[in-house]
Design a protein around this motif. Structure first.
Motif, PDB file in Angstrom:
ATOM      1  N   TYR A 117       0.937  -1.295  -0.119  1.00 29.04           N
ATOM      2  CA  TYR A 117      -0.005   0.149  -0.069  1.00 29.04           C
ATOM      3  C   TYR A 117       1.014   1.251  -0.075  1.00 29.04           C
ATOM      4  O   TYR A 117       0.649   2.181  -0.782  1.00 29.04           O
ATOM      5  N   LEU A 118       2.038   1.381   1.014  1.00 27.36           N
ATOM      6  CA  LEU A 118       2.737   2.501   1.115  1.00 27.36           C
ATOM      7  C   LEU A 118       3.391   2.872  -0.119  1.00 27.36           C
ATOM      8  O   LEU A 118       3.780   3.784  -0.435  1.00 27.36           O
ATOM      9  N   VAL A 124      -3.003  -6.389  -7.500  1.00 26.08           N
ATOM     10  CA  VAL A 124      -4.093  -7.684  -7.566  1.00 26.08           C
ATOM     11  C   VAL A 124      -4.374  -7.590  -9.080  1.00 26.08           C
ATOM     12  O   VAL A 124      -4.264  -6.852  -9.969  1.00 26.08           O
ATOM     13  N   PRO A 125      -5.192  -8.808  -9.145  1.00 22.72           N
ATOM     14  CA  PRO A 125      -5.775  -9.190 -10.793  1.00 22.72           C
ATOM     15  C   PRO A 125      -6.655  -7.954 -11.024  1.00 22.72           C
ATOM     16  O   PRO A 125      -7.290  -7.320 -10.200  1.00 22.72           O
ATOM     17  N   VAL A 126      -6.972  -7.952 -12.359  1.00 20.29           N
ATOM     18  CA  VAL A 126      -7.853  -6.942 -12.783  1.00 20.29           C
ATOM     19  C   VAL A 126      -9.276  -7.280 -12.152  1.00 20.29           C
ATOM     20  O   VAL A 126      -9.669  -8.528 -11.931  1.00 20.29           O
ATOM     21  N   GLY A 127     -10.199  -6.248 -11.662  1.00 18.37           N
ATOM     22  CA  GLY A 127     -11.360  -6.484 -11.239  1.00 18.37           C
ATOM     23  C   GLY A 127     -11.389  -6.612  -9.717  1.00 18.37           C
ATOM     24  O   GLY A 127     -12.397  -6.456  -9.054  1.00 18.37           O
ATOM     25  N   CYS A 128     -10.035  -7.023  -9.206  1.00 17.79           N
ATOM     26  CA  CYS A 128     -10.050  -7.082  -7.716  1.00 17.79           C
ATOM     27  C   CYS A 128      -9.703  -6.000  -6.925  1.00 17.79           C
ATOM     28  O   CYS A 128      -9.072  -4.974  -7.497  1.00 17.79           O
ATOM     29  N   THR A 129     -10.086  -5.909  -5.374  1.00 17.91           N
ATOM     30  CA  THR A 129      -9.608  -4.785  -4.704  1.00 17.91           C
ATOM     31  C   THR A 129      -8.674  -5.178  -3.711  1.00 17.91           C
ATOM     32  O   THR A 129      -8.951  -6.484  -2.898  1.00 17.91           O
ATOM     33  N   PRO A 130      -7.793  -4.283  -3.420  1.00 17.01           N
ATOM     34  CA  PRO A 130      -6.734  -4.877  -2.419  1.00 17.01           C
ATOM     35  C   PRO A 130      -7.414  -4.528  -1.135  1.00 17.01           C
ATOM     36  O   PRO A 130      -8.013  -3.771  -0.697  1.00 17.01           O
ATOM     37  N   ILE A 131      -6.909  -5.206  -0.042  1.00 19.39           N
ATOM     38  CA  ILE A 131      -7.237  -5.225   1.559  1.00 19.39           C
ATOM     39  C   ILE A 131      -5.759  -5.507   2.370  1.00 19.39           C
ATOM     40  O   ILE A 131      -5.259  -6.244   1.872  1.00 19.39           O
ATOM     41  N   VAL A 132      -5.837  -4.807   3.240  1.00 16.36           N
ATOM     42  CA  VAL A 132      -4.612  -4.772   4.060  1.00 16.36           C
ATOM     43  C   VAL A 132      -5.180  -5.323   5.470  1.00 16.36           C
ATOM     44  O   VAL A 132      -6.136  -4.790   6.038  1.00 16.36           O
ATOM     45  N   PHE A 133      -4.331  -6.344   5.992  1.00 14.12           N
ATOM     46  CA  PHE A 133      -4.843  -6.913   7.370  1.00 14.12           C
ATOM     47  C   PHE A 133      -3.717  -6.456   8.430  1.00 14.12           C
ATOM     48  O   PHE A 133      -2.613  -6.377   7.992  1.00 14.12           O
ATOM     49  N   ARG A 273      17.851   5.011  15.522  1.00 10.97           N
ATOM     50  CA  ARG A 273      17.058   5.897  14.689  1.00 10.97           C
ATOM     51  C   ARG A 273      15.785   5.347  14.358  1.00 10.97           C
ATOM     52  O   ARG A 273      16.169   4.166  13.860  1.00 10.97           O
ATOM     53  N   TYR A 274      14.786   5.984  14.236  1.00  8.66           N
ATOM     54  CA  TYR A 274      13.485   5.390  13.640  1.00  8.66           C
ATOM     55  C   TYR A 274      12.846   6.587  12.803  1.00  8.66           C
ATOM     56  O   TYR A 274      13.083   7.609  13.021  1.00  8.66           O
ATOM     57  N   GLU A 275      12.245   6.088  11.919  1.00  2.87           N
ATOM     58  CA  GLU A 275      11.303   7.069  10.883  1.00  2.87           C
ATOM     59  C   GLU A 275      10.190   6.344  10.510  1.00  2.87           C
ATOM     60  O   GLU A 275      10.305   5.108   9.980  1.00  2.87           O
ATOM     61  N   ASN A 276       8.883   6.553  11.111  1.00  2.00           N
ATOM     62  CA  ASN A 276       7.820   5.952  10.555  1.00  2.00           C
ATOM     63  C   ASN A 276       7.062   6.377   9.246  1.00  2.00           C
ATOM     64  O   ASN A 276       6.719   7.664   9.276  1.00  2.00           O
ATOM     65  N   LYS A 277       6.975   5.376   8.434  1.00  3.55           N
ATOM     66  CA  LYS A 277       6.469   5.931   7.087  1.00  3.55           C
ATOM     67  C   LYS A 277       4.857   6.108   7.154  1.00  3.55           C
ATOM     68  O   LYS A 277       4.075   6.593   6.406  1.00  3.55           O
ATOM     69  N   VAL A 278       4.351   5.478   8.083  1.00  3.38           N
ATOM     70  CA  VAL A 278       2.929   5.660   8.509  1.00  3.38           C
ATOM     71  C   VAL A 278       2.597   5.372   9.956  1.00  3.38           C
ATOM     72  O   VAL A 278       3.192   4.575  10.759  1.00  3.38           O
ATOM     73  N   VAL A 279       1.550   6.411  10.320  1.00  2.00           N
ATOM     74  CA  VAL A 279       1.051   6.274  11.569  1.00  2.00           C
ATOM     75  C   VAL A 279      -0.422   5.756  11.534  1.00  2.00           C
ATOM     76  O   VAL A 279      -1.196   6.589  11.053  1.00  2.00           O
ATOM     77  N   PRO A 286     -12.234   3.449   5.667  1.00  2.00           N
ATOM     78  CA  PRO A 286     -11.255   3.060   4.553  1.00  2.00           C
ATOM     79  C   PRO A 286     -10.281   4.215   4.273  1.00  2.00           C
ATOM     80  O   PRO A 286     -10.496   5.640   4.336  1.00  2.00           O
ATOM     81  N   ALA A 287      -9.187   3.920   3.910  1.00  2.29           N
ATOM     82  CA  ALA A 287      -8.013   4.798   3.599  1.00  2.29           C
ATOM     83  C   ALA A 287      -8.031   5.156   2.043  1.00  2.29           C
ATOM     84  O   ALA A 287      -8.228   4.475   1.198  1.00  2.29           O
ATOM     85  N   LEU A 288      -7.583   6.493   1.817  1.00  6.93           N
ATOM     86  CA  LEU A 288      -7.345   7.124   0.515  1.00  6.93           C
ATOM     87  C   LEU A 288      -6.120   6.397  -0.236  1.00  6.93           C
ATOM     88  O   LEU A 288      -5.172   6.007   0.747  1.00  6.93           O
ATOM     89  N   PRO A 289      -5.910   5.819  -1.161  1.00  3.16           N
ATOM     90  CA  PRO A 289      -4.849   5.644  -1.758  1.00  3.16           C
ATOM     91  C   PRO A 289      -3.388   6.834  -1.694  1.00  3.16           C
ATOM     92  O   PRO A 289      -3.604   7.855  -1.551  1.00  3.16           O
ATOM     93  N   VAL A 290      -2.349   6.229  -1.661  1.00  2.86           N
ATOM     94  CA  VAL A 290      -1.050   6.988  -1.642  1.00  2.86           C
ATOM     95  C   VAL A 290      -0.918   8.213  -2.552  1.00  2.86           C
ATOM     96  O   VAL A 290      -0.421   9.192  -2.389  1.00  2.86           O
ATOM     97  N   SER A 291      -1.602   7.615  -3.783  1.00  3.57           N
ATOM     98  CA  SER A 291      -1.590   8.577  -5.002  1.00  3.57           C
ATOM     99  C   SER A 291      -2.442   9.843  -4.809  1.00  3.57           C
ATOM    100  O   SER A 291      -2.338  10.627  -5.602  1.00  3.57           O
ATOM    101  N   ASN A 292      -3.419   9.730  -3.804  1.00  3.54           N
ATOM    102  CA  ASN A 292      -4.311  11.037  -3.505  1.00  3.54           C
ATOM    103  C   ASN A 292      -3.453  11.971  -2.583  1.00  3.54           C
ATOM    104  O   ASN A 292      -3.278  11.959  -1.644  1.00  3.54           O
TER     105      ASN A 292
END
Ligand SMILES: [Zn+2]
Length: 336
Positions: A117-118, A124-133, A273-279, A286-292
């Motif tokens: 996602y990040l 995913v195949p055409v027509g399918c929707t990604p989901i993150v667990f 050192r740490y750097e979080n790419k997502v919190v 549901p979340a916006l895609p990162v392209s938004n």
């Protein structure tokens, strides 16, 4: 001339392998392998063009994925698991978890990792929707090791990981993905060392995320405490899992720090050192895609996969049902 023929054959083989892998076991990883094949093919083509300057160069265009960009992605959030009945909204039974996976599979969802996602690489195949667990708190019901007959350590089938492994064997095109947000004080039962537990998950393709050392309430923490709470987990995982970099964080209680949010994003503790790419938040959309351009990765929403019988607004099935009625809400893959 022999070399040219060999290179051409190798190139064709690379293409065939890539096409054949498209619907293979792990969508994301398989495509990566495919891309490696394309890269090696490109090298072949480059060498080929040196040998045969008069021949037109073959241009390989990597596969492009298009999605319904107005849609959103569900980042599902689980906590505790049980083999019995669901005692509260934070506990999912293994049977109901299996049914969640079945529902998702039958409705065209395919699992991707949080990093897919990040990185905007949800292949995913055409027509399918990604989901993150995602899974918070490192509970024993999510995952623990048991000794197999041959003495090796495996995930207990009576654990969320065991259920996912079984579902993946039955539906290889669903993918096997999930991020486990752990606390430094302990995780995943008592069998096996920390290294064995983490490495098992990582080897299977799961990801490890940060849920702070003591499940801290960030709104009450100082700058030093915030850095320690995050840094201890980053250090622990790096030391026990061959330098694995933890760069995702799920906020304990879904609570951030108003004053010191910068230190939740990045900081340092005892030289680590740490750097979080997502919190990640606890609820509830549901979340916006990162392209938004409106996506806020420092406050990314999740959807609670609820236990118990009640239907609650903004929980998993509430969203899934709305998405079935309004498919444009889904971030599904379009035809190229
Ligand atoms: Zn928690």
């Amino acid at each position: 001339m022999k070399k040219i023929i060999m290179l051409t054959i190798m190139g064709i083989c690379a293409i065939l392998c890539f096409v054949g892998c498209e619907n293979g076991k792990k969508p994301g990883k398989t495509i990566e392998e495919g891309q490696q094949n394309i890269e090696s093919q490109e090298e072949n083509v480059a060498e080929h063009s040196v040998l045969q300057e008069n021949e037109p160069e073959e241009i390989i265009v990597p596969e492009v994925y298009h999605y319904n960009e107005s849609g959103k992605i569900i980042i599902a959030m689980y906590h505790k698991f049980t083999s019995g009945t669901e005692s509260d909204e934070w506990t999912r039974s293994f049977d109901n978890f299996y049914q969640d996976l079945e529902y998702l599979y039958e409705h065209g969802y395919r699992s991707v990792s949080l990093h897919d996602y990040l990185n905007n690489e949800m292949k995913v195949p055409v027509g399918c929707t990604p989901i993150v667990f995602t899974f918070d708190d490192g509970s024993k019901g999510q995952f623990h090791l048991i000794e197999a007959e041959d003495g090796s350590l495996i995930a207990d089938p009576e654990s969320a990981v065991g259920v996912m492994e079984r579902f993946y064997r039955e539906h290889p095109d669903f993918g096997l993905n999930g991020t486990f947000f752990i606390n430094g004080t302990g995780y995943f039962g008592s069998t096996g060392t920390r290294a064995q537990k983490l490495q098992y998950l990582i080897d299977k393709g799961f990801e490890i995320g940060n849920h702070t050392n003591t499940h801290v309430n960030f709104s009450k923490a100082s700058i030093d405490e915030i850095q320690k709470e995050i840094g201890v987990v980053v250090k622990d995982v790096a030391e026990n899992a061959n330098g694995y970099v933890v760069d995702t964080l799920a906020l304990p209680f879904g609570i951030t720090s108003k004053e010191y949010a910068d230190y939740i994003r990045s900081g340092e503790y005892e030289g680590t050192r740490y750097e979080n790419k997502v919190v990640l938040l606890v609820g509830a959309n549901p979340a916006l895609p990162v392209s938004n351009e409106d996506v806020n990765l420092m406050r990314l929403p999740r959807v609670r996969a609820r236990g118990g019988n009640k239907e609650v607004e903004c929980d998993l099935y509430w969203w899934l049902e709305r998405m079935e009625k309004n498919p444009e809400m889904k971030y599904y893959r379009l035809e190229n």
